[in-house]
Design a protein around this motif. Sequence first.
Motif, PDB file in Angstrom:
ATOM      1  N   ARG A 135       0.838  -1.194   0.000  1.00 50.79           N
ATOM      2  CA  ARG A 135       0.000   0.000   0.000  1.00 50.79           C
ATOM      3  C   ARG A 135       0.875   1.247   0.000  1.00 50.79           C
ATOM      4  NH1 ARG A 135      -2.750  -2.425   4.773  1.00 50.79           N
ATOM      5  NH2 ARG A 135      -1.667  -0.748   5.816  1.00 50.79           N
ATOM      6  N   PRO A 136       0.411   2.327  -0.605  1.00 53.12           N
ATOM      7  CA  PRO A 136       1.203   3.562  -0.640  1.00 53.12           C
ATOM      8  C   PRO A 136       1.564   4.089   0.740  1.00 53.12           C
ATOM      9  CG  PRO A 136      -0.624   3.718  -2.168  1.00 53.12           C
ATOM     10  CD  PRO A 136      -0.800   2.437  -1.401  1.00 53.12           C
ATOM     11  N   GLU A 137       0.726   3.813   1.745  1.00 51.24           N
ATOM     12  CA  GLU A 137       1.022   4.277   3.094  1.00 51.24           C
ATOM     13  C   GLU A 137       2.263   3.601   3.672  1.00 51.24           C
ATOM     14  OE1 GLU A 137      -2.231   2.696   2.653  1.00 51.24           O
ATOM     15  OE2 GLU A 137      -2.868   4.575   1.766  1.00 51.24           O
ATOM     16  N   GLU A 138       2.563   2.396   3.180  1.00 51.54           N
ATOM     17  CA  GLU A 138       3.697   1.643   3.698  1.00 51.54           C
ATOM     18  C   GLU A 138       5.002   2.003   2.996  1.00 51.54           C
ATOM     19  OE1 GLU A 138       2.741  -2.462   3.391  1.00 51.54           O
ATOM     20  OE2 GLU A 138       0.986  -2.308   4.669  1.00 51.54           O
ATOM     21  N   LEU A 139       4.920   2.726   1.899  1.00 53.49           N
ATOM     22  CA  LEU A 139       6.125   3.091   1.172  1.00 53.49           C
ATOM     23  C   LEU A 139       6.899   4.159   1.924  1.00 53.49           C
ATOM     24  CD1 LEU A 139       4.760   3.273  -2.476  1.00 53.49           C
ATOM     25  CD2 LEU A 139       6.144   1.476  -1.472  1.00 53.49           C
ATOM     26  N   ILE A 140       8.202   4.116   1.782  1.00 53.55           N
ATOM     27  CA  ILE A 140       9.058   5.095   2.437  1.00 53.55           C
ATOM     28  C   ILE A 140       9.433   6.144   1.412  1.00 53.55           C
ATOM     29  CG2 ILE A 140      11.260   5.431   3.583  1.00 53.55           C
ATOM     30  CD1 ILE A 140      11.096   2.553   4.458  1.00 53.55           C
ATOM     31  N   ASN A 141       9.417   7.386   1.828  1.00 54.13           N
ATOM     32  CA  ASN A 141       9.740   8.476   0.914  1.00 54.13           C
ATOM     33  C   ASN A 141      10.859   9.330   1.490  1.00 54.13           C
ATOM     34  OD1 ASN A 141       7.570   7.879  -0.880  1.00 54.13           O
ATOM     35  ND2 ASN A 141       6.173   8.801   0.586  1.00 54.13           N
ATOM     36  N   PHE A 142      11.587   9.972   0.603  1.00 55.86           N
ATOM     37  CA  PHE A 142      12.572  10.953   1.032  1.00 55.86           C
ATOM     38  C   PHE A 142      11.841  12.219   1.458  1.00 55.86           C
ATOM     39  CE2 PHE A 142      15.403   8.413  -1.673  1.00 55.86           C
ATOM     40  CZ  PHE A 142      16.495   8.305  -0.839  1.00 55.86           C
ATOM     41  N   SER A 143      12.411  12.914   2.426  1.00 57.24           N
ATOM     42  CA  SER A 143      11.836  14.197   2.819  1.00 57.24           C
ATOM     43  C   SER A 143      12.519  15.306   2.036  1.00 57.24           C
ATOM     44  CB  SER A 143      12.008  14.427   4.319  1.00 57.24           C
ATOM     45  OG  SER A 143      13.370  14.478   4.650  1.00 57.24           O
ATOM     46  N   TRP A 144      11.822  16.390   1.854  1.00 57.89           N
ATOM     47  CA  TRP A 144      12.375  17.517   1.117  1.00 57.89           C
ATOM     48  C   TRP A 144      13.293  18.313   2.019  1.00 57.89           C
ATOM     49  CZ3 TRP A 144      11.924  17.897  -3.964  1.00 57.89           C
ATOM     50  CH2 TRP A 144      10.903  17.186  -4.582  1.00 57.89           C
ATOM     51  N   GLY A 145      14.333  18.883   1.444  1.00 54.45           N
ATOM     52  CA  GLY A 145      15.261  19.715   2.196  1.00 54.45           C
ATOM     53  C   GLY A 145      16.250  18.879   2.974  1.00 54.45           C
ATOM     54  N   GLY A 146      16.990  19.538   3.828  1.00 55.52           N
ATOM     55  CA  GLY A 146      17.958  18.824   4.642  1.00 55.52           C
ATOM     56  C   GLY A 146      19.355  18.902   4.052  1.00 55.52           C
ATOM     57  N   THR A 147      20.261  18.242   4.733  1.00 58.69           N
ATOM     58  CA  THR A 147      21.655  18.242   4.299  1.00 58.69           C
ATOM     59  C   THR A 147      21.997  16.927   3.631  1.00 58.69           C
ATOM     60  OG1 THR A 147      22.402  17.319   6.398  1.00 58.69           O
ATOM     61  CG2 THR A 147      22.279  19.729   6.250  1.00 58.69           C
ATOM     62  N   THR A 148      23.178  16.886   3.050  1.00 61.78           N
ATOM     63  CA  THR A 148      23.624  15.664   2.379  1.00 61.78           C
ATOM     64  C   THR A 148      23.698  14.510   3.373  1.00 61.78           C
ATOM     65  OG1 THR A 148      24.886  16.972   0.804  1.00 61.78           O
ATOM     66  CG2 THR A 148      25.469  14.646   1.004  1.00 61.78           C
ATOM     67  N   GLN A 149      24.158  14.783   4.579  1.00 63.40           N
ATOM     68  CA  GLN A 149      24.258  13.733   5.594  1.00 63.40           C
ATOM     69  C   GLN A 149      22.875  13.173   5.925  1.00 63.40           C
ATOM     70  OE1 GLN A 149      26.128  14.922   9.223  1.00 63.40           O
ATOM     71  NE2 GLN A 149      26.059  12.890  10.113  1.00 63.40           N
ATOM     72  N   GLU A 150      21.880  14.031   6.018  1.00 66.00           N
ATOM     73  CA  GLU A 150      20.516  13.559   6.290  1.00 66.00           C
ATOM     74  C   GLU A 150      19.996  12.724   5.138  1.00 66.00           C
ATOM     75  OE1 GLU A 150      18.475  17.200   7.016  1.00 66.00           O
ATOM     76  OE2 GLU A 150      19.155  17.341   9.088  1.00 66.00           O
ATOM     77  N   TRP A 151      20.313  13.107   3.889  1.00 64.68           N
ATOM     78  CA  TRP A 151      19.885  12.322   2.729  1.00 64.68           C
ATOM     79  C   TRP A 151      20.542  10.944   2.748  1.00 64.68           C
ATOM     80  CZ3 TRP A 151      21.071  16.724  -1.252  1.00 64.68           C
ATOM     81  CH2 TRP A 151      20.108  17.720  -1.132  1.00 64.68           C
ATOM     82  N   GLU A 152      21.819  10.912   3.110  1.00 63.22           N
ATOM     83  CA  GLU A 152      22.522   9.632   3.171  1.00 63.22           C
ATOM     84  C   GLU A 152      21.902   8.722   4.229  1.00 63.22           C
ATOM     85  OE1 GLU A 152      26.546  10.783   3.876  1.00 63.22           O
ATOM     86  OE2 GLU A 152      26.976  11.115   1.747  1.00 63.22           O
ATOM     87  N   GLU A 153      21.544   9.304   5.365  1.00 60.76           N
ATOM     88  CA  GLU A 153      20.912   8.510   6.426  1.00 60.76           C
ATOM     89  C   GLU A 153      19.555   7.979   5.971  1.00 60.76           C
ATOM     90  OE1 GLU A 153      20.774  11.014   9.845  1.00 60.76           O
ATOM     91  OE2 GLU A 153      22.956  11.005  10.110  1.00 60.76           O
ATOM     92  N   GLN A 154      18.776   8.818   5.292  1.00 57.15           N
ATOM     93  CA  GLN A 154      17.473   8.369   4.797  1.00 57.15           C
ATOM     94  C   GLN A 154      17.644   7.275   3.752  1.00 57.15           C
ATOM     95  OE1 GLN A 154      15.392  11.797   3.353  1.00 57.15           O
ATOM     96  NE2 GLN A 154      14.676  12.398   5.383  1.00 57.15           N
ATOM     97  N   ALA A 155      18.612   7.451   2.853  1.00 54.35           N
ATOM     98  CA  ALA A 155      18.849   6.437   1.829  1.00 54.35           C
ATOM     99  C   ALA A 155      19.269   5.119   2.474  1.00 54.35           C
ATOM    100  CB  ALA A 155      19.920   6.918   0.849  1.00 54.35           C
ATOM    101  N   ASP A 156      20.080   5.189   3.521  1.00 50.49           N
ATOM    102  CA  ASP A 156      20.513   3.990   4.228  1.00 50.49           C
ATOM    103  C   ASP A 156      19.326   3.295   4.889  1.00 50.49           C
ATOM    104  OD1 ASP A 156      22.612   2.250   5.081  1.00 50.49           O
ATOM    105  OD2 ASP A 156      22.468   3.136   7.084  1.00 50.49           O
ATOM    106  N   GLN A 157      18.438   4.077   5.505  1.00 54.85           N
ATOM    107  CA  GLN A 157      17.247   3.498   6.135  1.00 54.85           C
ATOM    108  C   GLN A 157      16.341   2.838   5.101  1.00 54.85           C
ATOM    109  OE1 GLN A 157      15.469   6.748   8.234  1.00 54.85           O
ATOM    110  NE2 GLN A 157      16.956   6.698   9.898  1.00 54.85           N
ATOM    111  N   ILE A 158      16.153   3.506   3.967  1.00 51.16           N
ATOM    112  CA  ILE A 158      15.311   2.943   2.908  1.00 51.16           C
ATOM    113  C   ILE A 158      15.915   1.658   2.378  1.00 51.16           C
ATOM    114  CG2 ILE A 158      14.483   3.331   0.544  1.00 51.16           C
ATOM    115  CD1 ILE A 158      14.068   6.260   1.351  1.00 51.16           C
ATOM    116  N   MET A 159      17.239   1.648   2.199  1.00 53.77           N
ATOM    117  CA  MET A 159      17.912   0.445   1.706  1.00 53.77           C
ATOM    118  C   MET A 159      17.691  -0.721   2.672  1.00 53.77           C
ATOM    119  SD  MET A 159      21.938  -0.314   1.153  1.00 53.77           S
ATOM    120  CE  MET A 159      22.152  -0.366   2.928  1.00 53.77           C
ATOM    121  N   HIS A 160      17.771  -0.460   3.978  1.00 53.87           N
ATOM    122  CA  HIS A 160      17.583  -1.523   4.955  1.00 53.87           C
ATOM    123  C   HIS A 160      16.147  -2.033   4.955  1.00 53.87           C
ATOM    124  CE1 HIS A 160      21.535  -1.646   6.710  1.00 53.87           C
ATOM    125  NE2 HIS A 160      21.540  -0.322   6.849  1.00 53.87           N
TER     126      HIS A 160
END
Length: 67
Positions: A13-38
């Motif tokens: 379901r779309p509610e269960e999908l993980i999305n990136f948040s807008w804005g933030g720093t490169t480090q925050e994007w890397e952390e989000q990408a790592d969480q999504i990968m896991h």
Amino acid sequence: MPNTKKRPKKVIRPEELINFSWGGTTQEWEEQADQIMHVLQDQLDNQESDEELQNKIEYGLRWNYWH
């Protein structure tokens, strides 16, 4: 390969999908990408059958694999 068995597709379901948040720093994007990968890897691991898991374990325990 027409004779291979395929796993049925699991609908997420779309509610269960993980999305990136807008804005933030490169480090925050890397952390989000790592969480999504896991999360995605966990979903793949849950779909894996016991037979496939056992085959991977046996392959990793082979002496020739590591030497």
